[in-house]
Design a protein around this motif. Structure first.
Motif, PDB file in Angstrom:
ATOM      1  N   ILE A   1       6.727   2.468 -10.991  1.00  0.00           N
ATOM      2  CA  ILE A   1       7.340   1.566 -10.019  1.00  0.00           C
ATOM      3  C   ILE A   1       6.624   1.664  -8.670  1.00  0.00           C
ATOM      4  O   ILE A   1       6.436   0.657  -7.976  1.00  0.00           O
ATOM      5  CB  ILE A   1       8.838   1.881  -9.866  1.00  0.00           C
ATOM      6  CG1 ILE A   1       9.566   1.565 -11.184  1.00  0.00           C
ATOM      7  CG2 ILE A   1       9.460   1.097  -8.719  1.00  0.00           C
ATOM      8  CD1 ILE A   1      11.036   1.949 -11.176  1.00  0.00           C
ATOM      9  N   LEU A   2       6.215   2.880  -8.310  1.00  0.00           N
ATOM     10  CA  LEU A   2       5.495   3.062  -7.050  1.00  0.00           C
ATOM     11  C   LEU A   2       4.178   2.282  -7.079  1.00  0.00           C
ATOM     12  O   LEU A   2       3.801   1.653  -6.082  1.00  0.00           O
ATOM     13  CB  LEU A   2       5.220   4.547  -6.818  1.00  0.00           C
ATOM     14  CG  LEU A   2       4.601   4.907  -5.461  1.00  0.00           C
ATOM     15  CD1 LEU A   2       5.552   4.562  -4.323  1.00  0.00           C
ATOM     16  CD2 LEU A   2       4.234   6.383  -5.409  1.00  0.00           C
ATOM     17  N   ILE A   3       3.489   2.299  -8.199  1.00  0.00           N
ATOM     18  CA  ILE A   3       2.243   1.538  -8.331  1.00  0.00           C
ATOM     19  C   ILE A   3       2.519   0.052  -8.159  1.00  0.00           C
ATOM     20  O   ILE A   3       1.756  -0.670  -7.496  1.00  0.00           O
ATOM     21  CB  ILE A   3       1.591   1.822  -9.698  1.00  0.00           C
ATOM     22  CG1 ILE A   3       1.102   3.272  -9.758  1.00  0.00           C
ATOM     23  CG2 ILE A   3       0.422   0.859  -9.946  1.00  0.00           C
ATOM     24  CD1 ILE A   3       0.604   3.686 -11.127  1.00  0.00           C
ATOM     25  N   GLU A   4       3.625  -0.430  -8.745  1.00  0.00           N
ATOM     26  CA  GLU A   4       3.979  -1.843  -8.619  1.00  0.00           C
ATOM     27  C   GLU A   4       4.237  -2.217  -7.161  1.00  0.00           C
ATOM     28  O   GLU A   4       3.798  -3.276  -6.694  1.00  0.00           O
ATOM     29  CB  GLU A   4       5.218  -2.140  -9.462  1.00  0.00           C
ATOM     30  CG  GLU A   4       4.975  -2.059 -10.969  1.00  0.00           C
ATOM     31  CD  GLU A   4       6.233  -2.296 -11.760  1.00  0.00           C
ATOM     32  OE1 GLU A   4       7.289  -2.554 -11.126  1.00  0.00           O
ATOM     33  OE2 GLU A   4       6.189  -2.209 -13.003  1.00  0.00           O
ATOM     34  N   ARG A   5       4.944  -1.354  -6.430  1.00  0.00           N
ATOM     35  CA  ARG A   5       5.205  -1.630  -5.009  1.00  0.00           C
ATOM     36  C   ARG A   5       3.902  -1.615  -4.216  1.00  0.00           C
ATOM     37  O   ARG A   5       3.692  -2.456  -3.335  1.00  0.00           O
ATOM     38  CB  ARG A   5       6.176  -0.585  -4.444  1.00  0.00           C
ATOM     39  CG  ARG A   5       7.589  -0.690  -4.981  1.00  0.00           C
ATOM     40  CD  ARG A   5       8.511   0.185  -4.152  1.00  0.00           C
ATOM     41  NE  ARG A   5       9.863   0.189  -4.675  1.00  0.00           N
ATOM     42  CZ  ARG A   5      10.873   0.856  -4.104  1.00  0.00           C
ATOM     43  NH1 ARG A   5      10.665   1.556  -2.997  1.00  0.00           N
ATOM     44  NH2 ARG A   5      12.065   0.824  -4.637  1.00  0.00           N
ATOM     45  N   TRP A   6       3.060  -0.647  -4.511  1.00  0.00           N
ATOM     46  CA  TRP A   6       1.765  -0.535  -3.823  1.00  0.00           C
ATOM     47  C   TRP A   6       0.944  -1.797  -4.058  1.00  0.00           C
ATOM     48  O   TRP A   6       0.346  -2.344  -3.123  1.00  0.00           O
ATOM     49  CB  TRP A   6       1.048   0.704  -4.355  1.00  0.00           C
ATOM     50  CG  TRP A   6      -0.238   1.055  -3.666  1.00  0.00           C
ATOM     51  CD1 TRP A   6      -0.447   1.180  -2.332  1.00  0.00           C
ATOM     52  CD2 TRP A   6      -1.481   1.368  -4.297  1.00  0.00           C
ATOM     53  NE1 TRP A   6      -1.750   1.544  -2.082  1.00  0.00           N
ATOM     54  CE2 TRP A   6      -2.399   1.671  -3.264  1.00  0.00           C
ATOM     55  CE3 TRP A   6      -1.897   1.433  -5.621  1.00  0.00           C
ATOM     56  CZ2 TRP A   6      -3.718   2.029  -3.532  1.00  0.00           C
ATOM     57  CZ3 TRP A   6      -3.210   1.800  -5.889  1.00  0.00           C
ATOM     58  CH2 TRP A   6      -4.118   2.088  -4.846  1.00  0.00           C
ATOM     59  N   ALA A   7       0.934  -2.254  -5.304  1.00  0.00           N
ATOM     60  CA  ALA A   7       0.162  -3.451  -5.636  1.00  0.00           C
ATOM     61  C   ALA A   7       0.716  -4.683  -4.928  1.00  0.00           C
ATOM     62  O   ALA A   7      -0.040  -5.543  -4.467  1.00  0.00           O
ATOM     63  CB  ALA A   7       0.165  -3.666  -7.148  1.00  0.00           C
ATOM     64  N   GLY A   8       2.048  -4.762  -4.821  1.00  0.00           N
ATOM     65  CA  GLY A   8       2.667  -5.936  -4.212  1.00  0.00           C
ATOM     66  C   GLY A   8       2.653  -5.930  -2.702  1.00  0.00           C
ATOM     67  O   GLY A   8       2.839  -6.985  -2.079  1.00  0.00           O
ATOM     68  N   MET A   9       2.421  -4.782  -2.096  1.00  0.00           N
ATOM     69  CA  MET A   9       2.446  -4.695  -0.634  1.00  0.00           C
ATOM     70  C   MET A   9       1.077  -4.324  -0.069  1.00  0.00           C
ATOM     71  O   MET A   9       0.413  -5.149   0.540  1.00  0.00           O
ATOM     72  CB  MET A   9       3.515  -3.673  -0.202  1.00  0.00           C
ATOM     73  CG  MET A   9       4.924  -4.052  -0.622  1.00  0.00           C
ATOM     74  SD  MET A   9       6.160  -2.766  -0.232  1.00  0.00           S
ATOM     75  CE  MET A   9       6.152  -2.839   1.570  1.00  0.00           C
ATOM     76  N   ALA A  10       0.638  -3.103  -0.291  1.00  0.00           N
ATOM     77  CA  ALA A  10      -0.596  -2.627   0.337  1.00  0.00           C
ATOM     78  C   ALA A  10      -1.834  -3.309  -0.216  1.00  0.00           C
ATOM     79  O   ALA A  10      -2.816  -3.517   0.507  1.00  0.00           O
ATOM     80  CB  ALA A  10      -0.714  -1.110   0.167  1.00  0.00           C
ATOM     81  N   LEU A  11      -1.827  -3.656  -1.505  1.00  0.00           N
ATOM     82  CA  LEU A  11      -3.038  -4.188  -2.120  1.00  0.00           C
ATOM     83  C   LEU A  11      -3.151  -5.706  -2.066  1.00  0.00           C
ATOM     84  O   LEU A  11      -4.176  -6.258  -2.456  1.00  0.00           O
ATOM     85  CB  LEU A  11      -3.112  -3.744  -3.592  1.00  0.00           C
ATOM     86  CG  LEU A  11      -3.223  -2.247  -3.843  1.00  0.00           C
ATOM     87  CD1 LEU A  11      -3.387  -1.977  -5.328  1.00  0.00           C
ATOM     88  CD2 LEU A  11      -4.367  -1.624  -3.059  1.00  0.00           C
ATOM     89  N   LYS A  12      -2.108  -6.368  -1.605  1.00  0.00           N
ATOM     90  CA  LYS A  12      -2.145  -7.833  -1.644  1.00  0.00           C
ATOM     91  C   LYS A  12      -3.223  -8.425  -0.741  1.00  0.00           C
ATOM     92  O   LYS A  12      -3.681  -9.552  -0.983  1.00  0.00           O
ATOM     93  CB  LYS A  12      -0.785  -8.411  -1.275  1.00  0.00           C
ATOM     94  CG  LYS A  12      -0.360  -8.149   0.156  1.00  0.00           C
ATOM     95  CD  LYS A  12       1.006  -8.775   0.422  1.00  0.00           C
ATOM     96  CE  LYS A  12       1.436  -8.554   1.868  1.00  0.00           C
ATOM     97  NZ  LYS A  12       2.758  -9.158   2.123  1.00  0.00           N
ATOM     98  N   ASP A  13      -3.636  -7.679   0.279  1.00  0.00           N
ATOM     99  CA  ASP A  13      -4.676  -8.176   1.178  1.00  0.00           C
ATOM    100  C   ASP A  13      -6.034  -7.547   0.902  1.00  0.00           C
ATOM    101  O   ASP A  13      -6.997  -7.797   1.628  1.00  0.00           O
ATOM    102  CB  ASP A  13      -4.289  -7.915   2.639  1.00  0.00           C
ATOM    103  CG  ASP A  13      -3.066  -8.718   3.060  1.00  0.00           C
ATOM    104  OD1 ASP A  13      -2.912  -9.843   2.552  1.00  0.00           O
ATOM    105  OD2 ASP A  13      -2.274  -8.217   3.879  1.00  0.00           O
TER     106      ASP A  13
END
Length: 436
Positions: free
Chosen positions: A116-128
């Motif tokens: 779940i942490l990876i999913e949040r990271w992908a949706g927030m920090a990695l989106k840009d």
């Protein structure tokens, strides 16, 4: 007065007061508070640490006089032992609240798994971030750290992190272990800033080896050997490798090339932002040899090889495909076959020249080396470094630094087209030379 039911029912608060405190005559400290509104509450009053303390025992009606008296007697016993019943109650309540809060937090922490942490990271920090980086970071963590995915993210410690990275090194090599470590460390660094985890278990993880800077560029003779060998790979992979050489674009971008990305006259190819490594759309000028290769390629139906309607279906959008629905795969195997063809060509040339000794092996190389070869050769042909960099769709062009890099928005399209033509001409001249 003994505080019994009959006595308590008869007690009222005088109209000129806010409340009335009535003590029991038989049990010191046992009292009843009666408010102006008629509410009646049992109390126990005592002295502790030089101060008068009043401890609420409960409301009349909820507690009977007998029950309240029992509580008062128990509290008085603790006072006689030198204890503070009210202080102990507050401490117990605070402990219970802390335990409840801790349990809630633990429940939330347990629910936040690494997956779940990876999913949040992908949706927030990695989106840009660059799409290619985002995809690879998420893929590498999920594929290389499978044992950690279902575990609470906050529960991963240094030893668990080190074991996971060591396992990657053993199974997939040191390079993949280093990259997985970098992704995991970035993931937890981001989570720490948001107070999602208390520590970064990957911060002190040790990895073996180091990243090796690759500087392999093929010589003119080697490039000629590669080009000539592609003729024996068949139409699909032969065309793929030759377009790779002529355009100097990335292998995945060429593999995913679509007919809709090509101009009607095949003079240009626009790599869309979503397929570009740096997340920017990129215009590629196609020299005449590339246009000839593309013109010779057939349009495939999308259901080819999957039991579909075959020729009755609409043509596939993919330029390089064996299925009509997915980009060409097996590129690494085709590269092995290409190396085998180069070696056979060397053996044949040596035999024809009457050489008894086995010819030297073709030095190891990667498809990405073609891009470096192109840049190196273009410099030799007099092409400016920043034009060559734009041709390869590098984020920052060489030679443009500082303020100029910030304000330079010129795409050098004419210069890039000239560079593309110059490179293609160089390749074809090499191909036409006698390899002997």
């Amino acid at each position: 007065m003994k505080l019994g039911k009959r006595e308590i029912d008869a007690i009222t608060c005088p109209p000129d007061r806010q409340d009335l405190l009535v003590f029991d005559d038989q049990l010191p400290g046992f009292a009843l508070r009666v408010t102006k509104a008629g509410k009646k509450v049992f109390l126990f009053q005592y002295r502790f640490g030089g101060r008068v303390q009043r401890m609420v025992l409960g409301d009349y009606g909820v507690l009977t006089p007998s029950q309240a008296r029992g509580k008062a007697e128990e509290a008085r016993g603790r006072v006689r032992e030198g204890r503070d019943p009210l202080g102990e109650r507050k401490t117990a309540q605070a402990t219970a609240i802390a335990a409840e809060t801790s349990a809630r937090r633990q429940k939330v922490a347990d629910a936040l798994t690494v997956e779940i942490l990876i999913e949040r990271w992908a949706g927030m920090a990695l989106k840009d971030r660059r799409p290619a980086y985002s995809r690879e970071a998420v893929r590498a963590l999920r594929v290389n750290l499978p044992d950690l995915l279902p575990l609470p993210a906050a529960g991963i410690d240094h030893e668990m992190a080190q074991r996971s990275i060591d396992a990657v090194a053993l199974d997939r090599g040191e390079t993949m272990a280093r990259r997985s470590h970098a992704y995991a460390r970035a993931l937890y660094g981001w989570a720490m800033k948001r107070r999602l985890v208390p520590t970064n278990p990957f911060a002190e993880v040790h990895t073996e080896g180091r990243e090796v800077s690759r500087d392999r560029a093929l010589s003119d003779a080697e490039l000629r050997e590669v080009w000539q060998a592609t003729a024996s790979l068949g139409l699909l992979f032969g065309s793929y490798f030759r377009i790779l050489i002529l355009t100097l674009q990335r292998r995945s971008e060429v593999a995913g090339m679509r007919w809709s990305e090509l101009s009607p006259d095949l003079s240009t190819w626009t790599v869309p932002a979503q397929r570009s490594k740096n997340g920017r759309a990129h215009l590629v000028h196609l020299p005449e040899p590339a246009r000839a290769i593309l013109s010779a390629l057939p349009r495939l139906p999308p259901a080819l090889g999957r039991g579909g309607a075959g020729a009755e279906a609409a043509p596939s959008e993919l330029v390089f495909s064996t299925t009509g629905t997915t980009p060409v795969s097996g590129i690494s195997k085709a590269k092995v076959r290409l190396d085998e063809l180069i070696h056979k060509a060397r053996l044949k040339a040596a035999a024809e020249a009457g050489q008894a000794a086995t010819p030297a092996a073709f030095p190891p190389w990667r498809l990405h080396d073609l891009r470096r070869t192109g840049v190196t050769t273009l410099a030799r042909l007099g092409i400016a470094p920043h034009v060559a960099d734009r041709l390869l769709n590098h984020v920052e062009a060489t030679g443009i630094q500082g303020v100029a890099a910030v304000y330079q928005r010129h795409d050098f399209l004419a210069e890039r087209q000239a560079a593309s033509e110059a490179w293609a001409g160089h390749v074809l001249r090499l191909a036409a030379q006698d390899s002997s």
